[in-house]
Design a protein around this motif. Structure first.
Motif, PDB file in Angstrom:
ATOM      1  N   ASP A 176       0.819  -1.202   0.000  1.00  0.00           N
ATOM      2  CA  ASP A 176       0.000   0.000   0.000  1.00  0.00           C
ATOM      3  C   ASP A 176       0.861   1.263   0.000  1.00  0.00           C
ATOM      4  N   GLU A 177       1.948   1.247   0.772  1.00  0.00           N
ATOM      5  CA  GLU A 177       2.840   2.400   0.785  1.00  0.00           C
ATOM      6  C   GLU A 177       3.503   2.596  -0.572  1.00  0.00           C
ATOM      7  N   TRP A 178       3.848   1.500  -1.233  1.00  0.00           N
ATOM      8  CA  TRP A 178       4.423   1.614  -2.579  1.00  0.00           C
ATOM      9  C   TRP A 178       3.375   2.114  -3.572  1.00  0.00           C
ATOM     10  N   ARG A 179       2.152   1.663  -3.426  1.00  0.00           N
ATOM     11  CA  ARG A 179       1.084   2.108  -4.326  1.00  0.00           C
ATOM     12  C   ARG A 179       0.910   3.623  -4.252  1.00  0.00           C
ATOM     13  N   GLU A 213       8.322  11.664 -16.998  1.00  0.00           N
ATOM     14  CA  GLU A 213       9.700  11.544 -17.446  1.00  0.00           C
ATOM     15  C   GLU A 213      10.402  10.365 -16.781  1.00  0.00           C
ATOM     16  N   ASP A 214      10.044  10.090 -15.521  1.00  0.00           N
ATOM     17  CA  ASP A 214      10.673   9.011 -14.764  1.00  0.00           C
ATOM     18  C   ASP A 214       9.574   8.143 -14.155  1.00  0.00           C
ATOM     19  N   PRO A 215       8.915   7.314 -14.970  1.00  0.00           N
ATOM     20  CA  PRO A 215       7.768   6.550 -14.457  1.00  0.00           C
ATOM     21  C   PRO A 215       8.185   5.591 -13.363  1.00  0.00           C
ATOM     22  N   PRO A 216       7.425   5.510 -12.271  1.00  0.00           N
ATOM     23  CA  PRO A 216       7.775   4.607 -11.164  1.00  0.00           C
ATOM     24  C   PRO A 216       7.563   3.148 -11.532  1.00  0.00           C
ATOM     25  N   HIS A 217       8.337   2.300 -10.894  1.00  0.00           N
ATOM     26  CA  HIS A 217       8.224   0.860 -11.123  1.00  0.00           C
ATOM     27  C   HIS A 217       6.938   0.328 -10.500  1.00  0.00           C
ATOM     28  N   ARG A 218       6.226  -0.495 -11.262  1.00  0.00           N
ATOM     29  CA  ARG A 218       5.002  -1.137 -10.763  1.00  0.00           C
ATOM     30  C   ARG A 218       5.279  -2.631 -10.624  1.00  0.00           C
ATOM     31  N   ASP A 241      14.814   5.116  -5.427  1.00  0.00           N
ATOM     32  CA  ASP A 241      13.806   6.032  -5.968  1.00  0.00           C
ATOM     33  C   ASP A 241      12.743   6.338  -4.923  1.00  0.00           C
ATOM     34  N   TYR A 242      12.335   5.315  -4.188  1.00  0.00           N
ATOM     35  CA  TYR A 242      11.292   5.498  -3.178  1.00  0.00           C
ATOM     36  C   TYR A 242      11.765   6.433  -2.068  1.00  0.00           C
ATOM     37  N   VAL A 243      12.985   6.209  -1.532  1.00  0.00           N
ATOM     38  CA  VAL A 243      13.432   7.047  -0.410  1.00  0.00           C
ATOM     39  C   VAL A 243      13.667   8.489  -0.860  1.00  0.00           C
ATOM     40  N   ARG A 244      14.075   8.690  -2.115  1.00  0.00           N
ATOM     41  CA  ARG A 244      14.212  10.064  -2.615  1.00  0.00           C
ATOM     42  C   ARG A 244      12.849  10.745  -2.680  1.00  0.00           C
ATOM     43  N   TRP A 245      11.868   9.997  -3.152  1.00  0.00           N
ATOM     44  CA  TRP A 245      10.511  10.547  -3.220  1.00  0.00           C
ATOM     45  C   TRP A 245       9.986  10.851  -1.824  1.00  0.00           C
ATOM     46  N   THR A 247      11.664  11.539   0.826  1.00  0.00           N
ATOM     47  CA  THR A 247      12.386  12.709   1.323  1.00  0.00           C
ATOM     48  C   THR A 247      11.750  13.993   0.800  1.00  0.00           C
ATOM     49  N   ALA A 248      11.443  14.010  -0.489  1.00  0.00           N
ATOM     50  CA  ALA A 248      10.820  15.196  -1.083  1.00  0.00           C
ATOM     51  C   ALA A 248       9.435  15.455  -0.500  1.00  0.00           C
ATOM     52  N   GLN A 249       8.710  14.384  -0.208  1.00  0.00           N
ATOM     53  CA  GLN A 249       7.357  14.518   0.316  1.00  0.00           C
ATOM     54  C   GLN A 249       7.330  15.053   1.738  1.00  0.00           C
ATOM     55  N   THR A 250       8.269  14.609   2.562  1.00  0.00           N
ATOM     56  CA  THR A 250       8.236  14.903   3.993  1.00  0.00           C
ATOM     57  C   THR A 250       9.157  16.042   4.421  1.00  0.00           C
ATOM     58  N   GLY A 251      10.184  16.328   3.622  1.00  0.00           N
ATOM     59  CA  GLY A 251      11.174  17.303   4.047  1.00  0.00           C
ATOM     60  C   GLY A 251      12.190  16.724   5.009  1.00  0.00           C
ATOM     61  N   GLN A 252      12.059  15.439   5.336  1.00  0.00           N
ATOM     62  CA  GLN A 252      13.023  14.733   6.178  1.00  0.00           C
ATOM     63  C   GLN A 252      13.908  13.864   5.275  1.00  0.00           C
ATOM     64  N   THR A 253      15.127  13.594   5.716  1.00  0.00           N
ATOM     65  CA  THR A 253      16.044  12.811   4.894  1.00  0.00           C
ATOM     66  C   THR A 253      15.837  11.320   5.131  1.00  0.00           C
TER      67      THR A 253
END
Length: 394
Positions: A176-179, A213-218, A241-245, A247-253
């Motif tokens: 679910d988190e990946w979805r 441009e960078d479609p996520p893996h399904r 890719d997930y942890v970078r996303w 990070t961008a979503q939360t502002g936390q590293t």
């Protein structure tokens, strides 16, 4: 144009050099004035042409256990010979370390209550609850305190000091988190075409889908049903890719665990083969011969088994977890702290930890480790996230 006198002066300056011949009684790595000089092998002296002065030389054994540093005076244009004595002191240091490694260390000396109190204090310092989320839909995180422990197999342990507290996913990242990640990354701007099939503004505009441009893996769901299953069929690159996303979503590293952090979290102060004891036991995890109803059939939903002392679930069995480090065949030269070991080794391979639903109990132990190609996507490969909370305290 440089005149002849200046040329003579520069030539004289460049000629003020000495030859330093270094020998050693044990293989070691050299740096001279901070520059890496590679390996100096026993019985194979090496010569260095150095300007006159006082170069700072550092020699370190391959296992990082000890080193020597000195300033080497070079007064005249001559050959200076220096023999680096390491073997005897290294033997003594190794013997001392092996004796130390037989006894509990750091967090291993604490009771369950003391470990959990350390967690609470680390969380308070970071201004967090012991278990928290950076947003309602993001992975649930557990605060892990700094500390020391003995990493590795019973017969070959080394000391690791975790210098800072951090947070780790209470569970592996779920389907679910990946979805949610896939859906968020798939949102793109849809601009109307300039051609209409009716009157402008009547709703007949065609708005074509634009591929990101960078479609996520399904990843495949393997035919398994359940949103709280750990996501599988994800590579090391997918996890990044997930942890970078996130990070961008939360502002936390956010990031992956390092291998040293992973085993520290898994053991949670235990010194046994598994964090619940020395035997696989019955229904403690999901792997071969574990007594789980999912063993050798499929992954199980996260949280079906008792957590370790830190309150972290599914560290052993269920899925292999990607970590940050390059693969090395052993721990010789490994960092003494929580640093990711991303130099040397096999750069095409990364470490996976924890075993999985179709692995033997031997592969599902705290100390067990395996190598995988970074692009591998298997039905027993997943990951959990981590984030750093505060600055080093030791």
């Amino acid at each position: 144009m440089i005149d002849q006198e200046e040329q003579k002066h520069q030539a004289a300056e460049h000629s003020q050099v000495a030859t330093l011949l270094l020998e050693t009684d044990m293989d070691c790595y050299l740096t001279i004035d901070g520059e890496d000089q590679g390996k100096l092998e026993r019985d194979y002296p090496r010569s260095f042409l150095l300007p006159l002065g006082y170069p700072l030389i550092h020699a370190a054994t391959q296992d990082g256990l000890m080193g020597k540093e000195w300033v080497q005076p070079l007064y005249r244009q001559e050959e200076v010979v220096h023999f680096i004595h390491l073997a005897d002191e290294h033997t003594q240091a190794r013997t001392k370390l092996e004796e130390e490694m037989r006894e509990p260390l750091g967090i291993e000396c604490l009771s369950v209550e003391q470990i959990q109190q350390e967690q609470l204090e680390a969380a308070k310092k970071a201004g967090l609850a012991r278990v928290f989320r950076d947003g309602p839909d993001n992975p649930e995180m557990v605060v892990i305190p700094a500390g020391s422990y003995r990493m590795g197999e019973v017969t070959d342990k080394h000391k690791v000091t975790i210098t800072r507290s951090f947070a780790v996913g209470k569970y592996p990242v779920t389907v679910d988190e990946w979805r949610r990640y896939v859906e968020a990354k798939s949102v793109v701007a849809k601009e109307p075409m300039s051609v209409y099939f009716g009157a402008a503004g009547d709703g007949s505009e065609v708005k074509p889908y634009v591929e990101p441009e960078d479609p996520p893996h399904r990843p495949s769901d393997n035919g398994w049903i359940g949103t709280t299953l750990p996501v599988t069929n994800v590579s090391w690159f997918d996890a990044q890719d997930y942890v970078r996303w996130l990070t961008a979503q939360t502002g936390q590293t956010y990031r992956l665990l390092t291998e040293a952090e992973w085993e520290y979290v898994c053991r949670a102060g235990s010194v046994t083969e598994y964090y619940w004891g020395d035997e696989i036991g019955d229904n403690n995890c999901n792997c071969q011969d574990s007594g789980s109803k999912w063993s050798c059939k499929r992954a199980s939903s996260v949280g079906n088994f008792a957590p370790n002392v830190f309150g972290v679930h599914d560290m052993l069995g269920n899925i292999w977890e990607w970590v940050e480090d390059h693969w090395h065949n052993n721990y010789e030269g490994a960092p003494p702290d929580e640093t990711a070991w991303t130099y040397g080794g096999n750069q095409q391979g990364r470490v996976v930890r924890g075993g999985s639903w179709d692995c033997s109990p031997k592969l599902s132990r705290c100390a067990s480790r395996a190598r995988a190609v970074t692009s591998s996507r298997y039905d027993d490969f997943g990951f959990r996230v981590a984030s750093t909370l505060d600055e080093p305290t030791v």
